[in-house]
Design a protein around this motif. Sequence first.
Motif, PDB file in Angstrom:
ATOM      1  N   GLU A 122      -1.798  15.284  -6.692  1.00 42.15           N
ATOM      2  CA  GLU A 122      -0.465  14.732  -6.921  1.00 42.15           C
ATOM      3  C   GLU A 122      -0.761  13.174  -7.130  1.00 42.15           C
ATOM      4  OE1 GLU A 122      -0.212  16.015  -3.898  1.00 42.15           O
ATOM      5  OE2 GLU A 122       0.594  17.668  -3.904  1.00 42.15           O
ATOM      6  N   PRO A 123      -0.289  13.055  -8.760  1.00 47.97           N
ATOM      7  CA  PRO A 123      -0.339  11.635  -8.789  1.00 47.97           C
ATOM      8  C   PRO A 123       0.714  10.679  -7.988  1.00 47.97           C
ATOM      9  CG  PRO A 123       1.133  12.399 -10.251  1.00 47.97           C
ATOM     10  CD  PRO A 123       0.537  13.126  -9.295  1.00 47.97           C
ATOM     11  N   TRP A 124      -0.421   9.411  -7.679  1.00 45.28           N
ATOM     12  CA  TRP A 124       0.586   8.077  -6.462  1.00 45.28           C
ATOM     13  C   TRP A 124       1.419   8.036  -7.777  1.00 45.28           C
ATOM     14  CZ3 TRP A 124       1.296   2.536  -7.497  1.00 45.28           C
ATOM     15  CH2 TRP A 124       1.535   2.353  -6.394  1.00 45.28           C
ATOM     16  N   THR A 125       3.114   7.943  -6.818  1.00 50.43           N
ATOM     17  CA  THR A 125       3.787   7.317  -7.300  1.00 50.43           C
ATOM     18  C   THR A 125       4.112   5.938  -5.814  1.00 50.43           C
ATOM     19  OG1 THR A 125       4.332   9.992  -7.008  1.00 50.43           O
ATOM     20  CG2 THR A 125       6.493   8.148  -7.013  1.00 50.43           C
ATOM     21  N   PRO A 126       5.147   5.137  -6.802  1.00 56.08           N
ATOM     22  CA  PRO A 126       5.004   3.814  -6.024  1.00 56.08           C
ATOM     23  C   PRO A 126       5.909   3.759  -5.494  1.00 56.08           C
ATOM     24  CG  PRO A 126       4.100   3.779  -8.730  1.00 56.08           C
ATOM     25  CD  PRO A 126       4.771   4.669  -8.337  1.00 56.08           C
ATOM     26  N   PRO A 127       6.609   3.901  -4.082  1.00 51.99           N
ATOM     27  CA  PRO A 127       6.798   3.652  -3.217  1.00 51.99           C
ATOM     28  C   PRO A 127       8.857   2.110  -3.444  1.00 51.99           C
ATOM     29  CG  PRO A 127       5.607   2.479  -2.142  1.00 51.99           C
ATOM     30  CD  PRO A 127       5.597   2.895  -3.483  1.00 51.99           C
ATOM     31  N   HIS A 128       9.717   2.615  -3.026  1.00 46.58           N
ATOM     32  CA  HIS A 128      10.899   1.663  -3.624  1.00 46.58           C
ATOM     33  C   HIS A 128      10.885   0.745  -2.231  1.00 46.58           C
ATOM     34  CE1 HIS A 128      11.480   3.956  -6.904  1.00 46.58           C
ATOM     35  NE2 HIS A 128      11.846   5.185  -6.684  1.00 46.58           N
ATOM     36  N   THR A 129      10.898   0.625  -1.919  1.00 45.91           N
ATOM     37  CA  THR A 129      10.444   0.166   0.066  1.00 45.91           C
ATOM     38  C   THR A 129      10.031  -1.118  -0.348  1.00 45.91           C
ATOM     39  OG1 THR A 129      10.832   1.513   1.142  1.00 45.91           O
ATOM     40  CG2 THR A 129      10.660   0.108   1.871  1.00 45.91           C
ATOM     41  N   GLU A 130      10.446  -2.276  -0.093  1.00 47.85           N
ATOM     42  CA  GLU A 130       9.850  -3.449  -0.067  1.00 47.85           C
ATOM     43  C   GLU A 130       9.098  -3.594   0.864  1.00 47.85           C
ATOM     44  OE1 GLU A 130      11.343  -8.253   1.621  1.00 47.85           O
ATOM     45  OE2 GLU A 130      12.526  -5.881   2.061  1.00 47.85           O
ATOM     46  N   PHE A 131       8.145  -3.818   0.470  1.00 42.79           N
ATOM     47  CA  PHE A 131       6.233  -4.147   1.493  1.00 42.79           C
ATOM     48  C   PHE A 131       6.631  -4.317   2.712  1.00 42.79           C
ATOM     49  CE2 PHE A 131       2.318  -5.644   2.511  1.00 42.79           C
ATOM     50  CZ  PHE A 131       1.617  -4.326   3.331  1.00 42.79           C
ATOM     51  N   PRO A 132       7.497  -5.518   2.998  1.00 50.54           N
ATOM     52  CA  PRO A 132       7.406  -5.314   4.463  1.00 50.54           C
ATOM     53  C   PRO A 132       8.533  -4.370   5.262  1.00 50.54           C
ATOM     54  CG  PRO A 132       7.676  -7.724   3.445  1.00 50.54           C
ATOM     55  CD  PRO A 132       7.732  -6.420   2.096  1.00 50.54           C
ATOM     56  N   VAL A 133       8.670  -3.920   4.578  1.00 47.12           N
ATOM     57  CA  VAL A 133       9.565  -2.764   5.630  1.00 47.12           C
ATOM     58  C   VAL A 133       8.419  -1.302   5.961  1.00 47.12           C
ATOM     59  CG1 VAL A 133      11.190  -1.175   6.075  1.00 47.12           C
ATOM     60  CG2 VAL A 133      12.310  -3.481   5.015  1.00 47.12           C
ATOM     61  N   SER A 134       8.022  -1.050   4.414  1.00 45.48           N
ATOM     62  CA  SER A 134       6.520   0.079   4.748  1.00 45.48           C
ATOM     63  C   SER A 134       6.354  -0.569   5.311  1.00 45.48           C
ATOM     64  CB  SER A 134       6.975  -0.246   3.587  1.00 45.48           C
ATOM     65  OG  SER A 134       5.403   0.772   3.183  1.00 45.48           O
ATOM     66  N   LEU A 135       5.404  -1.607   5.542  1.00 40.93           N
ATOM     67  CA  LEU A 135       4.635  -2.421   6.924  1.00 40.93           C
ATOM     68  C   LEU A 135       5.252  -1.885   8.201  1.00 40.93           C
ATOM     69  CD1 LEU A 135       1.798  -3.320   6.901  1.00 40.93           C
ATOM     70  CD2 LEU A 135       2.733  -6.132   6.723  1.00 40.93           C
ATOM     71  N   CYS A 136       6.692  -2.204   8.319  1.00 36.38           N
ATOM     72  CA  CYS A 136       7.125  -2.229   9.760  1.00 36.38           C
ATOM     73  C   CYS A 136       6.644  -1.244  10.445  1.00 36.38           C
ATOM     74  CB  CYS A 136       8.177  -2.755   9.609  1.00 36.38           C
ATOM     75  SG  CYS A 136       8.138  -4.326  10.103  1.00 36.38           S
ATOM     76  N   ARG A 137       6.945   0.092   9.346  1.00 38.95           N
ATOM     77  CA  ARG A 137       7.209   1.230   9.498  1.00 38.95           C
ATOM     78  C   ARG A 137       5.901   2.583   9.415  1.00 38.95           C
ATOM     79  NH1 ARG A 137      11.135   6.493   6.177  1.00 38.95           N
ATOM     80  NH2 ARG A 137      10.278   8.150   7.304  1.00 38.95           N
TER      81      ARG A 137
END
Length: 203
Positions: free
Chosen positions: A31-46
């Motif tokens: 599947e093609p890459w889909t950009p996430p909607h989460t703020e990057f620092p939150v995504s990094l923390c997860r």
Amino acid sequence: MTHHIHDHALFAAEALSPELFQAIERQGALEPWTPPHTEFPVSLCRSVAGQQLSVKAAASIWARVQTLSDQADGLLDAFHPDQHDVLRQCGLSGAKVKTLIAIAEARREGWLETAPLRALTPQARSDRLVEIWGVGRWTADMANIFYFGEADIWPDGDVTARKTLEKLTSKRRKTLRTAARFAPYRSYLARYMWRHADAPPDA
């Protein structure tokens, strides 16, 4: 585009081993890459919170962490040294709590704005991220692949991707050298390896 990448991967795999070729052929175009909607620092923390855990365990811990804030973008405001014990009670290790607090501090200092990070090369972006306490190359690679959509990252520090590639080729051959055959789409090779590792035995 993904069909072109699949064909490229098959061409590279065919010259390496029948097992690798079959594993990639069986999966078809990804599947093609889909950009996430989460703020990057939150995504990094997860990403940090879920390291070395099963998907189920990581989701459970992150769900508890999210209860610390009513809004996802405001979640990092709850990551302070005085919240250490509260975060530990969510199921996070002491090291992970320290890393989440360091990420939140970096964000407050303006280090983690998405647009400037996106403008960097993948290597420069990784170099900036690993300056944060507790953020290593593996975490930076995951950010580059899954948040910024970089197509040519081979995460050699990922045990599953590396061991799967070794199993399908040869343990005597360096995986970095093997992955180089798949440039400029090494991120897709990693995704093929993760999917193959997760496939049922008779797939």
